[in-house]
Design an enzyme around this catalytic site. Structure first.
Site, PDB file in Angstrom:
ATOM      1  N   ARG A  56       0.841  -1.216   0.000  1.00  0.00           N
ATOM      2  CA  ARG A  56       0.000   0.000   0.000  1.00  0.00           C
ATOM      3  C   ARG A  56       0.868   1.256   0.000  1.00  0.00           C
ATOM      4  O   ARG A  56       0.576   2.239   0.692  1.00  0.00           O
ATOM      5  CB  ARG A  56      -0.950   0.036   1.205  1.00  0.00           C
ATOM      6  CG  ARG A  56      -1.810  -1.165   1.382  1.00  0.00           C
ATOM      7  CD  ARG A  56      -2.831  -1.369   0.274  1.00  0.00           C
ATOM      8  NE  ARG A  56      -3.462  -2.650   0.494  1.00  0.00           N
ATOM      9  CZ  ARG A  56      -3.067  -3.775  -0.090  1.00  0.00           C
ATOM     10  NH1 ARG A  56      -2.088  -3.774  -0.984  1.00  0.00           N
ATOM     11  NH2 ARG A  56      -3.674  -4.903   0.183  1.00  0.00           N
TER      12      ARG A  56
ATOM     13  N   SER B  18     -10.427  -1.538   4.387  1.00  0.00           N
ATOM     14  CA  SER B  18      -9.575  -1.604   5.579  1.00  0.00           C
ATOM     15  C   SER B  18      -9.093  -0.206   5.952  1.00  0.00           C
ATOM     16  O   SER B  18      -8.540   0.509   5.116  1.00  0.00           O
ATOM     17  CB  SER B  18      -8.364  -2.492   5.308  1.00  0.00           C
ATOM     18  OG  SER B  18      -8.817  -3.817   5.137  1.00  0.00           O
TER      19      SER B  18
ATOM     20  N   GLU C  19      -4.544   3.259   6.436  1.00  0.00           N
ATOM     21  CA  GLU C  19      -4.385   3.038   4.999  1.00  0.00           C
ATOM     22  C   GLU C  19      -5.216   4.083   4.257  1.00  0.00           C
ATOM     23  O   GLU C  19      -4.868   4.528   3.184  1.00  0.00           O
ATOM     24  CB  GLU C  19      -4.886   1.618   4.673  1.00  0.00           C
ATOM     25  CG  GLU C  19      -4.852   1.274   3.202  1.00  0.00           C
ATOM     26  CD  GLU C  19      -5.261  -0.177   2.946  1.00  0.00           C
ATOM     27  OE1 GLU C  19      -4.890  -1.077   3.733  1.00  0.00           O
ATOM     28  OE2 GLU C  19      -5.963  -0.404   1.952  1.00  0.00           O
TER      29      GLU C  19
HETATM   30  C1  LIG Z   1     -15.488  -2.501   0.433  1.00  0.00           C
HETATM   31  C2  LIG Z   1     -14.055  -2.113   0.150  1.00  0.00           C
HETATM   32  C3  LIG Z   1     -13.097  -3.102  -0.004  1.00  0.00           C
HETATM   33  C4  LIG Z   1     -11.776  -2.766  -0.276  1.00  0.00           C
HETATM   34  N1  LIG Z   1     -10.867  -3.758  -0.437  1.00  0.00           N
HETATM   35  C5  LIG Z   1      -9.582  -3.457  -0.741  1.00  0.00           C
HETATM   36  C6  LIG Z   1      -8.617  -4.492  -0.940  1.00  0.00           C
HETATM   37  O1  LIG Z   1      -8.899  -5.684  -0.863  1.00  0.00           O
HETATM   38  N2  LIG Z   1      -7.356  -4.139  -1.220  1.00  0.00           N
HETATM   39  C7  LIG Z   1      -6.988  -2.824  -1.341  1.00  0.00           C
HETATM   40  O2  LIG Z   1      -5.821  -2.555  -1.619  1.00  0.00           O
HETATM   41  N3  LIG Z   1      -7.875  -1.833  -1.145  1.00  0.00           N
HETATM   42  C8  LIG Z   1      -9.158  -2.104  -0.860  1.00  0.00           C
HETATM   43  N4  LIG Z   1     -10.059  -1.099  -0.659  1.00  0.00           N
HETATM   44  C9  LIG Z   1      -9.622   0.296  -0.703  1.00  0.00           C
HETATM   45  C10 LIG Z   1      -9.724   0.984  -2.072  1.00  0.00           C
HETATM   46  O3  LIG Z   1     -10.711   0.373  -2.879  1.00  0.00           O
HETATM   47  C11 LIG Z   1      -8.380   0.992  -2.810  1.00  0.00           C
HETATM   48  O4  LIG Z   1      -7.393   1.675  -2.080  1.00  0.00           O
HETATM   49  C12 LIG Z   1      -8.488   1.615  -4.199  1.00  0.00           C
HETATM   50  O5  LIG Z   1      -7.273   1.447  -4.859  1.00  0.00           O
HETATM   51  C13 LIG Z   1      -8.836   3.098  -4.163  1.00  0.00           C
HETATM   52  O6  LIG Z   1      -9.174   3.488  -5.470  1.00  0.00           O
HETATM   53  P1  LIG Z   1     -10.097   4.776  -5.714  1.00  0.00           P
HETATM   54  O7  LIG Z   1     -10.183   4.990  -7.167  1.00  0.00           O
HETATM   55  O8  LIG Z   1     -11.361   4.655  -4.985  1.00  0.00           O
HETATM   56  O9  LIG Z   1      -9.162   5.892  -5.057  1.00  0.00           O
HETATM   57  P2  LIG Z   1      -9.636   7.158  -4.215  1.00  0.00           P
HETATM   58  O10 LIG Z   1     -10.203   6.703  -2.924  1.00  0.00           O
HETATM   59  O11 LIG Z   1     -10.443   8.032  -5.059  1.00  0.00           O
HETATM   60  O12 LIG Z   1      -8.213   7.811  -3.918  1.00  0.00           O
HETATM   61  C14 LIG Z   1      -7.318   7.166  -3.043  1.00  0.00           C
HETATM   62  C15 LIG Z   1      -5.962   7.875  -3.145  1.00  0.00           C
HETATM   63  O13 LIG Z   1      -5.448   7.684  -4.456  1.00  0.00           O
HETATM   64  C16 LIG Z   1      -5.185   8.939  -5.056  1.00  0.00           C
HETATM   65  N5  LIG Z   1      -5.548   8.846  -6.477  1.00  0.00           N
HETATM   66  C17 LIG Z   1      -6.737   8.441  -7.001  1.00  0.00           C
HETATM   67  N6  LIG Z   1      -6.674   8.485  -8.341  1.00  0.00           N
HETATM   68  C18 LIG Z   1      -5.436   8.926  -8.655  1.00  0.00           C
HETATM   69  C19 LIG Z   1      -4.771   9.211  -9.887  1.00  0.00           C
HETATM   70  N7  LIG Z   1      -5.382   9.033 -11.056  1.00  0.00           N
HETATM   71  N8  LIG Z   1      -3.491   9.672  -9.842  1.00  0.00           N
HETATM   72  C20 LIG Z   1      -2.879   9.869  -8.656  1.00  0.00           C
HETATM   73  N9  LIG Z   1      -3.456   9.628  -7.465  1.00  0.00           N
HETATM   74  C21 LIG Z   1      -4.719   9.170  -7.465  1.00  0.00           C
HETATM   75  C22 LIG Z   1      -6.075   9.941  -4.352  1.00  0.00           C
HETATM   76  O14 LIG Z   1      -5.552  11.244  -4.454  1.00  0.00           O
HETATM   77  C23 LIG Z   1      -6.047   9.392  -2.929  1.00  0.00           C
HETATM   78  O15 LIG Z   1      -4.882   9.821  -2.278  1.00  0.00           O
HETATM   79  C24 LIG Z   1     -11.394  -1.406  -0.395  1.00  0.00           C
HETATM   80  C25 LIG Z   1     -12.366  -0.411  -0.244  1.00  0.00           C
HETATM   81  C26 LIG Z   1     -13.687  -0.756   0.012  1.00  0.00           C
HETATM   82  C27 LIG Z   1     -14.723   0.332   0.142  1.00  0.00           C
END
Ligand SMILES: Cc1cc2nc3c(=O)[nH]c(=O)nc-3n(C[C@H](O)[C@H](O)[C@H](O)COP(=O)(O)OP(=O)(O)OC[C@H]3O[C@@H](n4cnc5c(N)ncnc54)[C@H](O)[C@@H]3O)c2cc1C
Length: 329
Positions: A175, A251, A321
């Protein structure tokens, strides 16, 4: 998507939409938190590039995908959110690679891979984020991690320059993703503020100078039926173990070396602990769920309460995280 009134930017040659004072609770999976001064949803990659070329360099900018790992404090975000989801949606085969733009959701990527007889990308189905968010977080589950599959990424600098980078240009871990700069110090996503680096991201105070806009992924050819079955199994596993009926951000804490955050939180008797409308899930102790109109303050205070109690009872320091940005109310 239900958003505040858009302001068209046609006068400046932009094709996307600008929303002012946009509640970020509409864009994060916790369904809580403050507003962003501006949210820009580009029409496509060229439009985002055009937007960045016109944006003053002292404007605070943050990229947001599906907001599944993000909380914006109740006082809001002073700056512009670049909304990638619904905007950078290109997904295609490019020779032996999958080319996926930053706004493509993980589940869509997993299914696209399987339908092209490619294996090893099944785990993406379990991550409810976008390619951009998965690159920023090195998201992963069930033994797979995003950057294991990445051959090249495409980035846009905040001045609108489009570039390609290789994984070797980043420090990549659990992460954790940071760009290794020529100067020797590292800088990666998060927020860059007019005053310099903001203190407002709990785990991630670095400045932001570029955004992921696409990636080329290499997966192995294999048994498509097996891949499809695996996708189904992973989805069933998820809904059996995670409180998916309530707004959450997955998480909350990273797993400490050799242990599991959920196990420590449960052992400290914190399941069900509540602050305002936020509660430590009874189903999965490392999830905080929005049970009753939680504010970002409720969620952040509960995160802090859990962190402090686990540390005092076990001596283990948990690190969030989830990313927290913006001003306190
Ligand atoms: C039910 C549930 C289950 C999950 N399970 C997992 C899992 O198993 N494993 C896991 O790793 N995570 C998990 N997550 C967390 C999450 O889905 C991940 O971290 C995912 O990668 C976030 O993507 P997002 O597009 O929603 O990012 P966002 O939440 O929109 O952004 C997260 C971060 O990434 C940055 N970011 C977003 N897009 C960009 C871009 N294009 N360029 C630069 N920075 C950017 C943002 O600025 C922010 O700092 C889970 C979340 C939920 C709600």
């Amino acid at each position: 998507m239900n958003m505040s009134e858009p302001t068209q930017f046609s006068a400046t040659g932009l094709r996307g939409e600008m929303f002012r004072d946009e509640p970020m609770s509409r864009h994060v999976s916790w369904r809580a938190g403050g507003a962003a001064q501006r949210v820009y949803q580009p029409a496509d990659l060229a439009d985002l590039q055009h937007f960045l070329r016109q944006t003053p360099t002292d404007e605070s900018l943050i990229a947001v995908g599906l907001g599944s790992n993000l909380l914006v404090r109740d006082g809001g975000f002073r700056g512009t959110v670049l909304l990638m989801v619904g905007a950078l949606t290109e997904l295609r085969m490019d020779g032996q690679y999958i080319y996926a733009q930053a706004g493509v959701p993980g589940a869509k990527l997993a299914r696209f891979a399987a339908s092209n007889n490619l294996c090893g990308g099944e785990f993406f189905v379990g991550i409810p984020g976008t390619v951009g968010g998965m690159l920023a977080m090195n998201a992963g589950c069930y033994g797979g991690e995003t950057w294991q599959k990445v051959r090249r990424v495409q980035v846009l600098t905040r001045r609108g320059e489009l570039m390609e980078r290789t994984p070797q240009e980043y420090e990549i871990g659990y992460r954790h993703v940071k760009r290794i700069q020529d100067s020797g110090f590292m800088i990666r996503d998060g927020v860059r503020s007019a005053e310099g680096v903001t203190e407002s991201c709990i785990p991630h105070p670095e400045a932001c100078d570029e955004f992921f806009v696409g990636a080329w992924l290499k997966l192995e050819t294999g048994d498509v039926e097996a891949a499809r079955k695996e996708i189904k199994t992973l989805m069933e596993k998820r809904s059996a173990s995670q409180p998916l009926q309530l707004p959450n951000a997955g998480s909350v804490f990273r797993n400490p070396p050799g242990s599991h955050a959920a196990k420590l939180i449960e052992e400290c008797g914190l399941k069900g602990r509540r602050v305002g409308g936020a509660q430590v899930s009874e189903k999965h102790a490392n999830f905080i769920v929005n049970v009753d109109k939680a504010t970002a303050t409720d969620i952040e205070n509960l995160i802090e309460e859990v962190r402090a109690e686990v540390e005092s009872k076990t001596g283990v320091q948990l690190h969030p995280e989830v990313r927290i940005i913006g001003e306190r109310a």
